[in-house]
Design a protein around this motif. Structure first.
Motif, mmCIF file in Angstrom:
data_model
loop_
_atom_site.group_PDB
_atom_site.id
_atom_site.type_symbol
_atom_site.label_atom_id
_atom_site.label_comp_id
_atom_site.label_asym_id
_atom_site.label_seq_id
_atom_site.Cartn_x
_atom_site.Cartn_y
_atom_site.Cartn_z
ATOM 1 N N LEU A 45 0.842 -1.198 0.000
ATOM 2 C CA LEU A 45 0.000 0.000 0.000
ATOM 3 C C LEU A 45 0.876 1.247 0.000
ATOM 4 C CD1 LEU A 45 -2.724 -1.048 2.591
ATOM 5 C CD2 LEU A 45 -2.941 -0.995 0.106
ATOM 6 N N ALA A 46 0.461 2.244 -0.751
ATOM 7 C CA ALA A 46 1.207 3.501 -0.846
ATOM 8 C C ALA A 46 1.108 4.289 0.454
ATOM 9 C CB ALA A 46 0.671 4.339 -2.002
ATOM 10 N N ASN A 47 2.076 5.171 0.683
ATOM 11 C CA ASN A 47 2.030 6.046 1.859
ATOM 12 C C ASN A 47 0.722 6.821 1.865
ATOM 13 O OD1 ASN A 47 4.515 5.234 2.742
ATOM 14 N ND2 ASN A 47 5.606 6.920 1.788
ATOM 15 N N PHE A 67 -7.140 3.684 -0.973
ATOM 16 C CA PHE A 67 -5.940 3.222 -1.654
ATOM 17 C C PHE A 67 -6.260 3.099 -3.140
ATOM 18 C CE2 PHE A 67 -8.156 -0.152 0.623
ATOM 19 C CZ PHE A 67 -8.671 -0.904 -0.418
ATOM 20 N N SER A 68 -5.231 3.000 -3.957
ATOM 21 C CA SER A 68 -5.456 2.876 -5.402
ATOM 22 C C SER A 68 -4.807 1.631 -5.992
ATOM 23 C CB SER A 68 -4.954 4.120 -6.139
ATOM 24 O OG SER A 68 -3.576 4.298 -5.880
ATOM 25 N N THR A 69 -3.844 1.049 -5.288
ATOM 26 C CA THR A 69 -3.221 -0.183 -5.769
ATOM 27 C C THR A 69 -3.009 -1.144 -4.599
ATOM 28 O OG1 THR A 69 -0.979 0.675 -5.500
ATOM 29 C CG2 THR A 69 -1.993 0.938 -7.683
ATOM 30 N N VAL A 70 -3.083 -2.437 -4.915
ATOM 31 C CA VAL A 70 -2.832 -3.500 -3.947
ATOM 32 C C VAL A 70 -2.002 -4.557 -4.676
ATOM 33 C CG1 VAL A 70 -3.881 -5.270 -2.501
ATOM 34 C CG2 VAL A 70 -5.002 -3.051 -2.757
ATOM 35 N N ASN A 87 -3.617 -14.626 -2.235
ATOM 36 C CA ASN A 87 -3.661 -13.981 -3.546
ATOM 37 C C ASN A 87 -4.852 -13.039 -3.664
ATOM 38 O OD1 ASN A 87 -1.394 -15.401 -4.440
ATOM 39 N ND2 ASN A 87 -2.651 -17.117 -5.130
ATOM 40 N N ILE A 88 -4.654 -11.950 -4.379
ATOM 41 C CA ILE A 88 -5.728 -11.003 -4.633
ATOM 42 C C ILE A 88 -6.719 -11.644 -5.616
ATOM 43 C CG2 ILE A 88 -4.566 -9.829 -6.541
ATOM 44 C CD1 ILE A 88 -5.718 -7.186 -5.371
#
Length: 181
Positions: A45-47, A67-70, A87-88
């Motif tokens: 996860l991004a800051n 969040f925008s990406t995992v 797994n996602i």
């Protein structure tokens, strides 16, 4: 901060960047309840990301937040992971608005085909849905059920086939309903 337990694992979400003083994990970690070992799942996860809700259903963990990406994959404020493999999944409802704690609670249909998600959003997977989405559990695409409200939902409770909802609205399903139906 959130802590939930499922099948001998402890799922943690909060404002941390390390677990056990050494393992880097931004805001989310899975710990084995017997050994205390931190799992290999690193959501990357991004800051500034946050997690508002953790819900288990049929072997998957459903997560709502900001969040925008995992795992490096595009996931706008919602995703699910398989609790056995880590797994996602393909579930990707792509909410344009984030969820904040304690909002972002979800309910699963009794037939195990869809999930209901309340919030301050205007679309689900780029399809217009205002404040409440009924979402296919496999694809993350909105179902044909279109709840009509003139505001947002902040909470709801499901008991059997009855849904009770509350939020910032004055009409729901074509009837005058001030903040509750």
């Amino acid at each position: 901060d959130l802590v939930v337990y499922n099948q001998n694992k402890v799922y943690l979400a909060g404002s941390f960047t390390q677990i056990n003083g050494a393992t880097n994990r931004n805001y989310f970690a899975i710990v084995d309840n017997n050994t205390g070992t931190v799992g290999n799942e690193n959501l990357s996860l991004a800051n500034g990301s946050t997690i508002a809700s953790l819900s288990f259903h049929e072997g998957k963990l459903y997560v709502l937040g900001y969040f925008s990406t995992v795992f490096g994959r595009e996931r706008m404020n919602a995703f699910s992971i398989d609790t056995l493999t880590g797994n996602i999944s393909d579930w990707n409802p792509r909410f344009p608005a984030p969820f904040t704690y304690p909002n972002g609670k979800i309910a699963f249909s009794t037939d195990n085909t869809r999930v209901l998600v309340p919030g301050a959003f205007s679309s689900v997977n780029v399809v217009n849905r205002n404040g409440l989405g009924s979402i296919d559990l496999v694809t993350g695409k909105p179902t044909d059920w279109i709840p009509t409200v003139n505001g947002s939902f902040t909470t709801f409770h499901q008991k059997g086939d009855i849904l009770y909802g509350g939020g910032n609205f004055t009409t729901a399903f074509g009837q005058n309903r001030v903040r509750f139906f």
